[in-house]
Design a protein around this motif. Structure first.
Motif, PDB file in Angstrom:
ATOM      1  N   GLY A 156     -36.768  25.250 -34.593  1.00  0.00           N
ATOM      2  CA  GLY A 156     -36.120  23.779 -34.935  1.00  0.00           C
ATOM      3  C   GLY A 156     -35.702  23.262 -33.616  1.00  0.00           C
ATOM      4  N   CYS A 157     -34.932  24.041 -32.769  1.00  0.00           N
ATOM      5  CA  CYS A 157     -34.487  23.708 -31.544  1.00  0.00           C
ATOM      6  C   CYS A 157     -34.091  24.905 -30.842  1.00  0.00           C
ATOM      7  N   THR A 158     -33.766  24.731 -29.393  1.00  0.00           N
ATOM      8  CA  THR A 158     -33.826  26.008 -28.499  1.00  0.00           C
ATOM      9  C   THR A 158     -32.554  25.876 -27.846  1.00  0.00           C
ATOM     10  N   THR A 159     -32.088  27.277 -27.726  1.00  0.00           N
ATOM     11  CA  THR A 159     -30.699  27.326 -27.019  1.00  0.00           C
ATOM     12  C   THR A 159     -30.972  28.771 -25.978  1.00  0.00           C
ATOM     13  N   GLY A 160     -30.030  29.093 -25.274  1.00  0.00           N
ATOM     14  CA  GLY A 160     -30.413  30.344 -24.515  1.00  0.00           C
ATOM     15  C   GLY A 160     -29.008  30.435 -23.772  1.00  0.00           C
ATOM     16  N   PRO A 161     -29.160  31.716 -22.846  1.00  0.00           N
ATOM     17  CA  PRO A 161     -27.875  32.173 -22.291  1.00  0.00           C
ATOM     18  C   PRO A 161     -27.455  31.421 -20.912  1.00  0.00           C
ATOM     19  N   VAL A 162     -26.466  31.425 -20.722  1.00  0.00           N
ATOM     20  CA  VAL A 162     -25.906  30.524 -19.389  1.00  0.00           C
ATOM     21  C   VAL A 162     -24.779  31.366 -18.729  1.00  0.00           C
ATOM     22  N   LEU A 163     -24.568  31.236 -17.602  1.00  0.00           N
ATOM     23  CA  LEU A 163     -23.459  32.112 -16.824  1.00  0.00           C
ATOM     24  C   LEU A 163     -22.332  31.166 -16.844  1.00  0.00           C
ATOM     25  N   PHE A 164     -20.995  31.757 -17.521  1.00  0.00           N
ATOM     26  CA  PHE A 164     -19.959  31.182 -17.472  1.00  0.00           C
ATOM     27  C   PHE A 164     -19.130  31.832 -16.393  1.00  0.00           C
ATOM     28  N   TYR A 165     -18.320  31.296 -15.489  1.00  0.00           N
ATOM     29  CA  TYR A 165     -17.734  31.721 -14.639  1.00  0.00           C
ATOM     30  C   TYR A 165     -16.094  31.130 -14.247  1.00  0.00           C
ATOM     31  N   ASN A 166     -15.435  31.989 -13.498  1.00  0.00           N
ATOM     32  CA  ASN A 166     -14.015  31.426 -13.116  1.00  0.00           C
ATOM     33  C   ASN A 166     -14.431  30.606 -11.620  1.00  0.00           C
ATOM     34  N   LYS A 167     -14.524  29.446 -11.705  1.00  0.00           N
ATOM     35  CA  LYS A 167     -14.876  28.738 -10.413  1.00  0.00           C
ATOM     36  C   LYS A 167     -13.907  28.936  -9.435  1.00  0.00           C
ATOM     37  N   THR A 168     -12.515  29.089  -9.663  1.00  0.00           N
ATOM     38  CA  THR A 168     -11.421  28.914  -8.842  1.00  0.00           C
ATOM     39  C   THR A 168     -11.495  30.727  -8.092  1.00  0.00           C
ATOM     40  N   ILE A 169     -11.664  31.451  -9.006  1.00  0.00           N
ATOM     41  CA  ILE A 169     -11.760  32.749  -8.329  1.00  0.00           C
ATOM     42  C   ILE A 169     -13.205  32.747  -7.558  1.00  0.00           C
ATOM     43  N   PHE A 170     -14.297  32.370  -7.861  1.00  0.00           N
ATOM     44  CA  PHE A 170     -15.492  32.234  -7.010  1.00  0.00           C
ATOM     45  C   PHE A 170     -15.181  31.747  -5.646  1.00  0.00           C
ATOM     46  N   GLU A 171     -14.810  30.534  -5.727  1.00  0.00           N
ATOM     47  CA  GLU A 171     -14.566  29.841  -4.433  1.00  0.00           C
ATOM     48  C   GLU A 171     -13.558  30.387  -3.437  1.00  0.00           C
ATOM     49  N   GLU A 172     -12.336  30.821  -4.298  1.00  0.00           N
ATOM     50  CA  GLU A 172     -11.336  31.616  -3.377  1.00  0.00           C
ATOM     51  C   GLU A 172     -12.165  32.825  -2.664  1.00  0.00           C
ATOM     52  N   LEU A 173     -12.916  33.504  -3.322  1.00  0.00           N
ATOM     53  CA  LEU A 173     -13.584  34.594  -2.621  1.00  0.00           C
ATOM     54  C   LEU A 173     -14.796  34.266  -2.143  1.00  0.00           C
ATOM     55  N   GLY A 174     -15.258  33.173  -1.722  1.00  0.00           N
ATOM     56  CA  GLY A 174     -16.422  32.741  -0.958  1.00  0.00           C
ATOM     57  C   GLY A 174     -17.596  33.209  -1.794  1.00  0.00           C
ATOM     58  N   LEU A 175     -17.524  33.270  -3.215  1.00  0.00           N
ATOM     59  CA  LEU A 175     -18.843  33.742  -3.993  1.00  0.00           C
ATOM     60  C   LEU A 175     -19.616  32.826  -4.688  1.00  0.00           C
ATOM     61  N   ASN A 176     -20.867  33.077  -4.884  1.00  0.00           N
ATOM     62  CA  ASN A 176     -21.788  32.099  -5.397  1.00  0.00           C
ATOM     63  C   ASN A 176     -22.253  32.717  -6.819  1.00  0.00           C
ATOM     64  N   PRO A 177     -22.635  31.822  -7.615  1.00  0.00           N
ATOM     65  CA  PRO A 177     -23.206  32.539  -9.056  1.00  0.00           C
ATOM     66  C   PRO A 177     -24.437  33.328  -8.595  1.00  0.00           C
ATOM     67  N   PRO A 178     -24.370  34.476  -9.191  1.00  0.00           N
ATOM     68  CA  PRO A 178     -25.530  35.532  -8.815  1.00  0.00           C
ATOM     69  C   PRO A 178     -26.797  34.962  -9.243  1.00  0.00           C
ATOM     70  N   THR A 179     -27.890  35.057  -8.476  1.00  0.00           N
ATOM     71  CA  THR A 179     -29.467  34.594  -8.882  1.00  0.00           C
ATOM     72  C   THR A 179     -30.184  35.952  -9.364  1.00  0.00           C
TER      73      THR A 179
END
Length: 422
Positions: A150-173
């Motif tokens: 009927g319709c399509t969904t799927g998984p997404v990465l939800f992350y703490n943007k503040t922590i990632f930016e503070e530690l110089g991290l990018n979302p994993p690929t």
């Protein structure tokens, strides 16, 4: 007898003759839909039924809301006794159970009939699915079609943007980057960097990303068991043991743990974008594409065709053909804050406008970004059990109750038993 009397009797006789020969008008056939939707989804389903009812006189679709608790058992018992719904909304794996019991309808006969008449509406709808998604519809072991997305969904990465930016991290690929990011967050912040809110889906993706295949339908056996799966299970358990990954949530949900600052990220359904409310001072919410590689798990929930009788079964098919036409399939996706899987609806102006104006808080763009590698698995006897077994035995390895080698050996045996109905 007077001329007037003769004419009157003749007229009465003619009227009686016409009345006796008049074709009796049959009452419309009732088609029942049972569901547990609420809000805009329930409104959209009722609206579709009302418009279908107004478009023709042969069928009446009745939409009946049911309690979520015990819904699966309620439906099964009703259908088994010939008094249940003609349509429910669920995943293809649920349709397998009904098909195996002779309680689901193979709609291929109606599609073939339509094609012979020159009506290619349903055929075009199915043909417009992405190739990798067609397994979800055409992958039943007897070749039948018992369900449609009927319709399509799927998984997404939800992350703490503040922590990632503070530690110089990018979302994993990729998976190596996931470990590096999680390790850094654990060492710098003292919290796990990652949690899986769809564990079995992640296991399936790891299996596919490592080229292990999945189910050999013809021989009713799984193909993924062996040293590489042992390695995957041990890898996951090791990351949990080191504290880089969390295996269980602290609160009730992963979304709650992220909002409270207890984890750095999690992979989970895109619908979490409606529920995550970051606690003040705990950071800002970020969203990104989930690790996809050459395979992304797409979740397709849609109508399952359940058996009542020939007239009702045909009515259920006719409604779904209406429900999934280009305009209506688009409306249903919008009502579910989801994507429409059908290419036939891709250029519907309402749908195009919806995609172009998604709110900044929507996770759908990150699902859409992975749709070119989206895929699904065969819906065969035992396929639902395979999912449960994969998750169950990873639990045992993480908890130290079994070695990865022992777990994989048991997985192979139990999965193959399930696929063979044992």
């Amino acid at each position: 007898m007077t001329k007037f009397t003769k004419l009157t009797l003749t007229a009465i006789a003619a009227g009686m003759l016409l009345t006796g020969c008049a074709k009796k008008v049959s009452a419309p056939t009732t088609v029942e839909i049972w569901h547990t939707y609420n809000g805009q989804q329930a409104d959209a389903l009722n609206d579709a039924a009302n418009r279908f009812n107004a478009s023709q006189k042969k069928y009446i679709v009745e939409v009946k809301n049911q309690d979520y608790s015990g819904f699966a058992d309620t439906v099964y018992n009703a259908v088994a006794n010939g008094i249940g719904p003609s349509i429910i909304f669920n995943y293809g794996t649920t349709a397998v159970d009904y098909a195996n019991e002779g309680l689901a309808i193979n709609i291929q006969k109606y599609i073939d009939r339509d094609n012979k008449k020159g009506d290619h509406t349903m055929q075009n709808i199915i043909d417009s699915l992405p190739e990798a998604m067609k397994t979800d519809v055409l992958g039943f072991e007897d070749g039948g079609i018992y369900y449609l997305p009927g319709c399509t969904t799927g998984p997404v990465l939800f992350y703490n943007k503040t922590i990632f930016e503070e530690l110089g991290l990018n979302p994993p690929t990729n998976w190596d980057e996931l470990v590096t990011v999680s390790k850094t967050i654990y060492e710098k912040k003292g919290i796990p960097g990652f949690h899986s809110d769809g564990l079995v889906d992640n296991i399936q993706e790891l299996i596919m990303h490592n080229g292990l295949g999945y189910i050999d339908v013809a021989n009713k056996r799984v193909t993924f068991c062996g040293p590489k799966l042992e390695e995957i299970y041990q890898w996951y358990a090791d990351n949990c043991k080191k504290g880089y990954f969390s295996f269980n949530t602290i609160g009730r949900y992963s979304s709650e743990d992220l909002a409270n600052g207890d984890i750095g990220s999690f992979s989970g359904s895109c619908v979490n974008d409606q529920y995550i409310q970051m606690v003040e001072g705990k950071g800002e919410l970020g969203m990104a594409k989930w690790i996809a590689g050459d395979f992304y798990t797409a979740w397709n929930r849609g109508p399952i065709f359940l058996h009542r009788n020939d007239a009702v079964d045909e009515g259920a098919y006719e409604f779904v053909k209406f429900f999934l036409n280009r305009e209506n399939a688009a409306k249903w996706a919008i009502a579910n804050s989801a994507l429409c899987p059908y290419g036939t609806s891709a250029d519907v102006p309402e749908y195009v406008n919806y995609l172009n104006n998604l709110p900044a808080t929507s996770a759908l763009p990150y699902v859409q970004a992975n749709m070119d590698v989206s895929g699904s698995f065969p819906n065969v006897t035992g396929s639902a059990a395979v999912r449960k077994i994969l998750e169950e035995y990873l639990n045992y390895v993480v908890d130290g109750k079994m070695t990865a080698k022992e777990a994989v050996a048991e997985i192979e045996k139990q999965c193959n038993d399930a696929l063979n109905g044992r």
